[in-house]
Design a protein around this motif. Structure first.
Motif, short mmCIF file in Angstrom:
data_model
loop_
_atom_site.label_atom_id
_atom_site.label_comp_id
_atom_site.label_asym_id
_atom_site.label_seq_id
_atom_site.Cartn_x
_atom_site.Cartn_y
_atom_site.Cartn_z
N GLN A 50 -4.70 -1.61 3.86
CA GLN A 50 -3.47 -2.32 3.51
C GLN A 50 -3.15 -3.49 4.46
O GLN A 50 -2.13 -4.15 4.29
N ILE A 52 -3.99 -7.19 5.82
CA ILE A 52 -4.70 -8.39 5.40
C ILE A 52 -5.50 -8.95 6.56
O ILE A 52 -4.94 -9.39 7.57
N TYR A 150 2.78 -9.80 3.66
CA TYR A 150 2.59 -10.02 2.23
C TYR A 150 3.49 -11.14 1.71
O TYR A 150 3.07 -11.93 0.85
#
Length: 363
Positions: A50, A52, A150
């Motif tokens: 999860q 990046i 995100y």
């Protein structure tokens, strides 16, 4: 003549370790239809656990996804995005009423229910009901570091963030009529998402999520084990998993043996969740129906196996429950792409995201 401005609803975006998915819905004469649908596989090095790892590559991939969907076309920059499943928390709790306003009460109590400090998380809550001087609350929380990461990606793609949601919330919206009708029934559902990287169980009753938890079953793990045992390529193993499934007469029972061990572990976990619900939420202890969905749900006879195991009506749920679209035609369209699609079950979350503003408008 009066000209009405066309209503563009926000697109849904689901970013996972292995896939990108996007969907946009629209309304036509009181019917809901898909405006656009897209999927792309992701290189495993871009997102790991999860987190990046390669933002530039992810931004490029999302841009390509939205510019070249397999079905339809996207006509909005407004987005409702799903937060990483394993990094989020959702919990149904009861708080005694106090002289303080409810927001302050939740703020004072949240660290007792979520394993993070307030400084480490973003959180939100929904009041489900007040009963006997007790507030029944649905809590949702996620780590600030992941949310900020995100959001930065979405802004880099020039998208306007309308909302961020937890997977169990958008999944329920996609799969349950109660979410559209806003009608509280006496039915209690267990929604089981058998995903490519992880699985989740959500218990839903009377218009709200009661409990949601991750479980130890990965569609990818099963595929890898089949490939290793039969000495075949992963794509062939994925097909064997779907075609042979829980049928002992296929492939000399090898696929059945591999899957049955994993599903037995899953069943043990499901049983423990049902026991927890019975102890902590006895009013929801009678599960009326199990809904199966997710990228790896298309295992032959899986629904029959689960139904017999728990003596509960079980079915594979369609994410197009609310739509006036032909699922078979959409699957055929998506299958033309290099990413193989056996059904739309893997699109459940992203379709639910795309419905958010439509349902809010109908309330």
């Amino acid at each position: 003549m009066i000209f009405l401005k066309k209503q563009n609803f926000a697109l849904g975006l689901d970013i996972s370790n292995s896939y990108l998915r996007a969907a946009q819905s629209k309304t036509t004469h009181d019917k809901i239809k898909l405006q656009a649908l897209a999927m792309r596989p992701l290189n495993e090095k871009i997102i790991q656990n999860q987190e990046i790892k390669d933002p530039d590559a992810l931004v490029k991939k999302i841009g390509d996804l939205l510019a070249k969907p397999q079905f339809g076309s996207f006509n909005t920059t407004e987005v409702v995005a799903k937060l990483p499943s394993t990094a989020t928390y959702v919990k149904y709790i009861a708080l005694e009423n106090t002289p303080n306003n409810l927001s302050d009460t939740v703020a004072n109590e949240i660290e007792k229910h979520i394993p993070m400090t307030k400084k480490e998380m973003y959180y939100d809550f929904q009041l489900i009901k007040r009963q006997d001087n007790v507030n029944h609350i649905l809590l949702g929380a996620a780590p600030r570091a992941i949310v900020d990461q995100y959001v930065a990606i979405l802004k880099a793609v020039k998208l306007e963030v309308s909302a961020l949601e937890i997977n169990s919330v958008c999944d329920c919206r996609s799969l349950l009529l109660e979410e559209k009708m806003a009608a509280k029934t006496n039915k209690v559902y267990a929604l089981i998402n058998i995903g490519f990287n992880a699985s989740f169980l959500t218990v839903y009753a009377q218009g709200t999520i009661v409990f949601s938890i991750s479980m130890p079953l990965s569609g990818q793990d099963a595929t890898d084990k089949i490939a290793e045992t039969l000495k075949i390529k992963p794509k062939q193993a994925e097909k064997a998993k779907i075609i042979c499934g829980m049928d002992k007469s296929q492939a000399d029972g090898i696929v059945f043996d591999i899957l049955s061990k994993m599903i037995e572990n899953l069943s043990t976990r499901i049983k423990s969740v049902f026991e927890y619900i019975s102890t902590h939420y006895p009013e929801y202890s009678q599960i009326n129906e199990i809904l199966l969905y997710g990228k790896s749900v298309n295992i032959k006879n899986l629904d029959t196996f689960i139904a017999k195991k728990f003596n509960i009506s079980t079915r594979i749920a369609s994410p197009l429950l609310h739509f006036d679209d032909n699922e078979a035609k959409l699957v055929k369209t998506l299958n033309k792409d290099e990413a193989e699609v056996g059904s739309l079950s893997g699109f459940t979350s992203v379709v639910g995201l795309s419905l958010r503003k439509i349902f809010l408008k109908q309330e």
